[in-house]
Design a protein around this motif. Structure first.
Motif, PDB file in Angstrom:
ATOM      1  N   UNK A 194       0.889  -1.007  -0.092  1.00  0.00           N
ATOM      2  CA  UNK A 194      -0.086  -0.169  -0.007  1.00  0.00           C
ATOM      3  C   UNK A 194       0.939   1.294   0.129  1.00  0.00           C
ATOM      4  N   UNK A 195       0.431   2.252  -1.007  1.00  0.00           N
ATOM      5  CA  UNK A 195       1.081   3.613  -0.904  1.00  0.00           C
ATOM      6  C   UNK A 195       0.533   4.412   0.160  1.00  0.00           C
ATOM      7  N   UNK A 196       1.588   5.000   0.994  1.00  0.00           N
ATOM      8  CA  UNK A 196       0.792   6.001   1.966  1.00  0.00           C
ATOM      9  C   UNK A 196       0.664   7.057   1.132  1.00  0.00           C
ATOM     10  N   UNK A 219       6.086   2.999   1.347  1.00  0.00           N
ATOM     11  CA  UNK A 219       5.305   1.750   0.758  1.00  0.00           C
ATOM     12  C   UNK A 219       5.193   0.834   1.696  1.00  0.00           C
ATOM     13  N   UNK A 220       4.062   0.274   2.206  1.00  0.00           N
ATOM     14  CA  UNK A 220       3.988  -0.306   3.626  1.00  0.00           C
ATOM     15  C   UNK A 220       3.385  -1.722   2.826  1.00  0.00           C
ATOM     16  N   UNK A 221       3.732  -2.806   3.871  1.00  0.00           N
ATOM     17  CA  UNK A 221       2.986  -3.894   3.723  1.00  0.00           C
ATOM     18  C   UNK A 221       1.763  -4.055   4.030  1.00  0.00           C
ATOM     19  N   UNK A 243      17.408   6.777   2.878  1.00  0.00           N
ATOM     20  CA  UNK A 243      16.226   5.821   2.608  1.00  0.00           C
ATOM     21  C   UNK A 243      16.175   4.848   3.805  1.00  0.00           C
ATOM     22  N   UNK A 244      15.416   3.920   3.933  1.00  0.00           N
ATOM     23  CA  UNK A 244      15.519   2.868   4.954  1.00  0.00           C
ATOM     24  C   UNK A 244      14.124   2.138   5.057  1.00  0.00           C
ATOM     25  N   UNK A 245      14.110   0.859   5.769  1.00  0.00           N
ATOM     26  CA  UNK A 245      13.117   0.124   6.014  1.00  0.00           C
ATOM     27  C   UNK A 245      12.508   0.119   7.431  1.00  0.00           C
ATOM     28  N   UNK A 246      11.412   0.724   7.443  1.00  0.00           N
ATOM     29  CA  UNK A 246      10.662   0.682   8.787  1.00  0.00           C
ATOM     30  C   UNK A 246      10.077  -0.854   9.189  1.00  0.00           C
ATOM     31  N   UNK A 247      10.136  -1.047  10.296  1.00  0.00           N
ATOM     32  CA  UNK A 247       9.285  -2.308  10.814  1.00  0.00           C
ATOM     33  C   UNK A 247       8.881  -2.107  12.136  1.00  0.00           C
ATOM     34  N   UNK A 248       7.663  -2.877  12.490  1.00  0.00           N
ATOM     35  CA  UNK A 248       7.059  -3.036  13.702  1.00  0.00           C
ATOM     36  C   UNK A 248       6.419  -1.595  13.688  1.00  0.00           C
ATOM     37  N   UNK A 249       5.641  -1.071  12.751  1.00  0.00           N
ATOM     38  CA  UNK A 249       5.141   0.344  12.519  1.00  0.00           C
ATOM     39  C   UNK A 249       3.654   0.566  13.144  1.00  0.00           C
ATOM     40  N   UNK A 250       3.398   1.690  13.433  1.00  0.00           N
ATOM     41  CA  UNK A 250       1.857   1.958  13.896  1.00  0.00           C
ATOM     42  C   UNK A 250       1.020   2.182  12.455  1.00  0.00           C
ATOM     43  N   UNK A 251       0.048   1.427  12.798  1.00  0.00           N
ATOM     44  CA  UNK A 251      -0.860   1.247  11.395  1.00  0.00           C
ATOM     45  C   UNK A 251      -1.423   2.465  11.076  1.00  0.00           C
ATOM     46  N   UNK A 252      -1.482   2.817   9.820  1.00  0.00           N
ATOM     47  CA  UNK A 252      -2.010   4.179   9.314  1.00  0.00           C
ATOM     48  C   UNK A 252      -1.392   5.431   9.534  1.00  0.00           C
ATOM     49  N   UNK A 253       0.140   5.252   9.940  1.00  0.00           N
ATOM     50  CA  UNK A 253       0.813   6.199  10.245  1.00  0.00           C
ATOM     51  C   UNK A 253       2.123   6.413   9.382  1.00  0.00           C
ATOM     52  N   UNK A 254       2.759   7.527   8.987  1.00  0.00           N
ATOM     53  CA  UNK A 254       3.788   7.705   8.001  1.00  0.00           C
ATOM     54  C   UNK A 254       5.106   7.601   8.785  1.00  0.00           C
TER      55      UNK A 254
END
Length: 361
Positions: A194-196, A219-221, A243-254
């Motif tokens: 999903x594209x934010x 861009x989120x899984x 750039x970077x790879x985010x993980x354990x993210x809060x849903x629907x947040x940038x």
């Protein structure tokens, strides 16, 4: 808890140096091994990533002549910090006495304990440990047949190490390949992603790779993951891009989560100063801040951003490089081109936001 073993293959990895069929020098990987997902667990220079196996056992560990040596006055044991659920492990060893074991157990220290005695060898000898479909194999032979009444399945997540009771155990060429991976990218489109909204970035699939341009974005899984092994190949198409790879993210947040940094800028000498927070592992209280000098600019590729800088440069702008992130509980480890560059445990107070505390969900 959902466990993910994921591999994103963007393009075939092409690295300079050895030809595809050449054998690597000790404590290095060939380009083909890197492309196949192998990871070095010993770089030939430091004991980075290793730790005492328990508080009760003393450690006598050093590096000499490109080998990791366990030479205790009495009994000692070491283990690798990052756990894996399913894997192939290979290493070379020398031991003058039959007093050394390789062992494996659950990452939480509970459940079945596996151990195998290493035969005395005065010349470098290869040994293999594998965990496949919850079964343990020593040198390609199952520890027990699944029909045996004493058979117990391997833990969902395993740590391994070495136990030495007398004499010296020498180790080198310790490498591991995660198994049973599932692709998160089909090479054709952004299905499962999903594209934010309302950001500058334009995401597209170009020549079998996910391409992003035009500025900041996310861009989120579609799937959610807690403990995982993530492997991918990427290329930074510009000088010192961030750039970077985010993980354990809060849903629907940038861009809100832990971040494995991508920034291929390092200085020749350690010139960057970082204040690293230290928390008590039992009380989760801040006990101080330690200044660290680093060659990594803006924490560097493979860093846990704002928490721990990458310890060395293993990637360059304009070149494809492999990256691995392992998250298990509050422990995080990263590899760049098969070399471990970060190992960090989050002892901050629990939180549902990785920016402010330890997020386990």
């Amino acid at each position: 808890m959902r466990l993910l073993i994921a591999t994103i293959m963007l393009l075939a990895l092409a690295l300079p140096g050895l030809a595809q069929g050449d054998k690597a020098k000790p404590n290095t990987l060939t380009p083909k091994e890197i492309a196949d997902g192998w990871l070095l667990l010993f770089d030939g220079e430091t004991t980075f990533g290793w730790r005492p196996a328990s508080a009760e056992k003393s450690e006598a560990l050093k590096v000499s002549g490109g080998a990791m040596e366990l030479n205790p006055p009495g009994k000692a044991a070491i283990q690798f910090g990052a756990p894996f659920p399913s894997f192939d492990l290979e290493f070379e060893y020398k031991s003058a006495k039959q007093q050394a074991d390789i062992f494996m157990r659950a990452a939480d220290g509970k459940g079945v304990y596996y151990s195998y005695g290493l035969d005395p060898k005065r010349e470098w000898t290869t040994f293999k440990l594998s965990v496949k479909d919850r079964q343990v194999y020593w040198n390609d032979k199952p520890s027990l047949d699944k029909k045996d009444e004493f058979f117990r399945p391997a833990p969902m997540s395993c740590v391994f190490g070495f136990d030495q009771r007398d004499g010296q155990l020498s180790l080198r060429n310790i490498k591991l390949r995660p198994l049973n991976t599932t692709s998160l990218f089909n090479g054709n489109d952004l299905a499962g992603w999903n594209v934010f909204p309302n950001k500058k970035s334009m995401f597209a699939v170009v020549d079998g790779a996910i391409n992003v341009k035009n500025g900041p974005g996310d861009l989120q899984t579609a799937g959610k993951y807690k403990d995982f092994v993530l492997q991918l190949e990427c290329k930074s198409n510009g000088e010192h891009l961030n750039s970077g790879i985010f993980f354990r993210c809060r849903e629907n947040e940038y861009q809100n989560g832990y971040e494995a940094q991508i920034r291929n800028q390092f200085t020749e000498k350690p010139m960057q100063k970082y204040l690293i927070e230290e928390y008590d592992p039992k009380t989760n209280k801040l006990i101080g801040k330690k200044e660290m000098l680093s060659t990594a600019v803006d924490f560097g590729t493979g860093a846990i951003y704002r928490r721990m800088p990458a310890r060395k440069q293993m990637s360059k702008d304009g070149e494809w490089f492999a990256m691995t992130i392992v998250a298990h509980g509050n422990h995080f480890a990263t590899w760049v081109n098969g070399v471990q560059v970060a190992d960090w445990t989050d002892h901050r107070p629990p939180s549902d936001n990785a920016r402010t505390g330890c997020k386990l969900e």
